[in-house]
Every structure is written in C-alpha cells, then in structure tokens.
Design a protein around this motif. Structure first.
Motif, PDB file in Angstrom:
ATOM      1  N   MET A   1      20.272  39.475  -1.723  1.00  0.00           N
ATOM      2  CA  MET A   1      21.716  39.538  -1.641  1.00  0.00           C
ATOM      3  C   MET A   1      22.127  39.366  -0.186  1.00  0.00           C
ATOM      4  SD  MET A   1      24.392  42.635  -2.509  1.00  0.00           S
ATOM      5  CE  MET A   1      23.574  43.021  -4.010  1.00  0.00           C
ATOM      6  N   GLU A   2      23.200  38.613   0.007  1.00  0.00           N
ATOM      7  CA  GLU A   2      23.740  38.389   1.343  1.00  0.00           C
ATOM      8  C   GLU A   2      25.223  38.732   1.336  1.00  0.00           C
ATOM      9  OE1 GLU A   2      24.981  34.391   3.572  1.00  0.00           O
ATOM     10  OE2 GLU A   2      22.810  34.623   3.375  1.00  0.00           O
ATOM     11  N   VAL A   3      25.660  39.464   2.343  1.00  0.00           N
ATOM     12  CA  VAL A   3      27.067  39.816   2.490  1.00  0.00           C
ATOM     13  C   VAL A   3      27.583  39.145   3.749  1.00  0.00           C
ATOM     14  CG1 VAL A   3      28.745  41.671   2.776  1.00  0.00           C
ATOM     15  CG2 VAL A   3      26.728  42.033   1.336  1.00  0.00           C
ATOM     16  N   VAL A  13      29.995  38.199  -1.193  1.00  0.00           N
ATOM     17  CA  VAL A  13      28.666  38.676  -1.568  1.00  0.00           C
ATOM     18  C   VAL A  13      27.994  37.555  -2.362  1.00  0.00           C
ATOM     19  CG1 VAL A  13      27.361  40.434  -2.819  1.00  0.00           C
ATOM     20  CG2 VAL A  13      29.511  41.050  -1.670  1.00  0.00           C
ATOM     21  N   THR A  14      26.810  37.146  -1.913  1.00  0.00           N
ATOM     22  CA  THR A  14      26.086  36.057  -2.552  1.00  0.00           C
ATOM     23  C   THR A  14      24.761  36.578  -3.095  1.00  0.00           C
ATOM     24  OG1 THR A  14      27.052  34.493  -0.986  1.00  0.00           O
ATOM     25  CG2 THR A  14      25.122  33.742  -2.211  1.00  0.00           C
ATOM     26  N   GLU A  15      24.515  36.270  -4.342  1.00  0.00           N
ATOM     27  CA  GLU A  15      23.238  36.594  -4.988  1.00  0.00           C
ATOM     28  C   GLU A  15      22.785  35.330  -5.708  1.00  0.00           C
ATOM     29  OE1 GLU A  15      19.910  38.532  -6.075  1.00  0.00           O
ATOM     30  OE2 GLU A  15      21.467  39.534  -4.925  1.00  0.00           O
ATOM     31  N   GLY A  16      21.752  34.704  -5.169  1.00  0.00           N
ATOM     32  CA  GLY A  16      21.332  33.408  -5.712  1.00  0.00           C
ATOM     33  C   GLY A  16      22.438  32.397  -5.475  1.00  0.00           C
ATOM     34  N   SER A  17      22.920  31.774  -6.550  1.00  0.00           N
ATOM     35  CA  SER A  17      24.007  30.794  -6.423  1.00  0.00           C
ATOM     36  C   SER A  17      25.365  31.388  -6.806  1.00  0.00           C
ATOM     37  CB  SER A  17      23.714  29.569  -7.291  1.00  0.00           C
ATOM     38  OG  SER A  17      23.655  29.958  -8.664  1.00  0.00           O
ATOM     39  N   ARG A  19      28.600  33.925  -6.325  1.00  0.00           N
ATOM     40  CA  ARG A  19      29.334  34.567  -5.227  1.00  0.00           C
ATOM     41  C   ARG A  19      30.454  35.448  -5.771  1.00  0.00           C
ATOM     42  NH1 ARG A  19      28.935  29.145  -2.392  1.00  0.00           N
ATOM     43  NH2 ARG A  19      27.310  29.517  -0.837  1.00  0.00           N
TER      44      ARG A  19
END
Length: 80
Positions: A1-3, A13-17, A19
């Motif tokens: 996960m990327e914030v 917030v991105t998880e895989g493809s 958002r």
C-alpha cells in the motif's frame, strides 16, 4: 500500500492498481488519476470537497463511488 499526500487535506491511497482518493477539495491541484474505486469525503467544507474535483474524478473513473456523510451528499446533490 502506498499513501500519497497532496496539497492541504487530499491523500491518494494505492493498493495494486486500485486507488482511493480522500478529501479532494479546492486547495488541491486537479486530481487526474485513473484506477480510482472510491472517493472518501470526511465532511462538506470546500477545502475537503468540491463538485468540480468529484466530477473530474468520476468522469475518469465511471465505476467509482463517493463515500461520505449526509452533508456531503446534500452538498454534491445541490451542485448537480
């Protein structure tokens, strides 16, 4: 996960493809992202939500939903 923190209150917030966009208000540059599954708005103040931002995001992501309290729904409905 990327914030990713954007200006003022907005975060992505991105998880895989997929958002999730949180609080895309009027102090945030235009949010032009794809892969958005939902927009979460914490409250209806313009620094957390503007109809133009929501429309831009939904136009680019037709399957996305907007999640927020009743005041947000009223504010967006009143804006068309």
């Amino acid at each position: 996960m990327e914030v990713t923190k954007l200006e003022h209150a907005c975060q992505i917030v991105t998880e895989g493809s997929a958002r999730l966009v949180i609080d895309p208000g009027n102090f945030t540059r235009p949010v032009d992202v794809t892969g958005v599954v939902a927009v979460v708005v914490t409250h209806e103040h313009p620094d957390h939500v503007t109809p133009e931002q929501i429309r831009r995001i939904l136009d680019a992501n037709p399957g996305a939903v907007v999640i927020g309290p009743a005041g947000v729904a009223r504010a967006l409905a009143g804006a068309g």
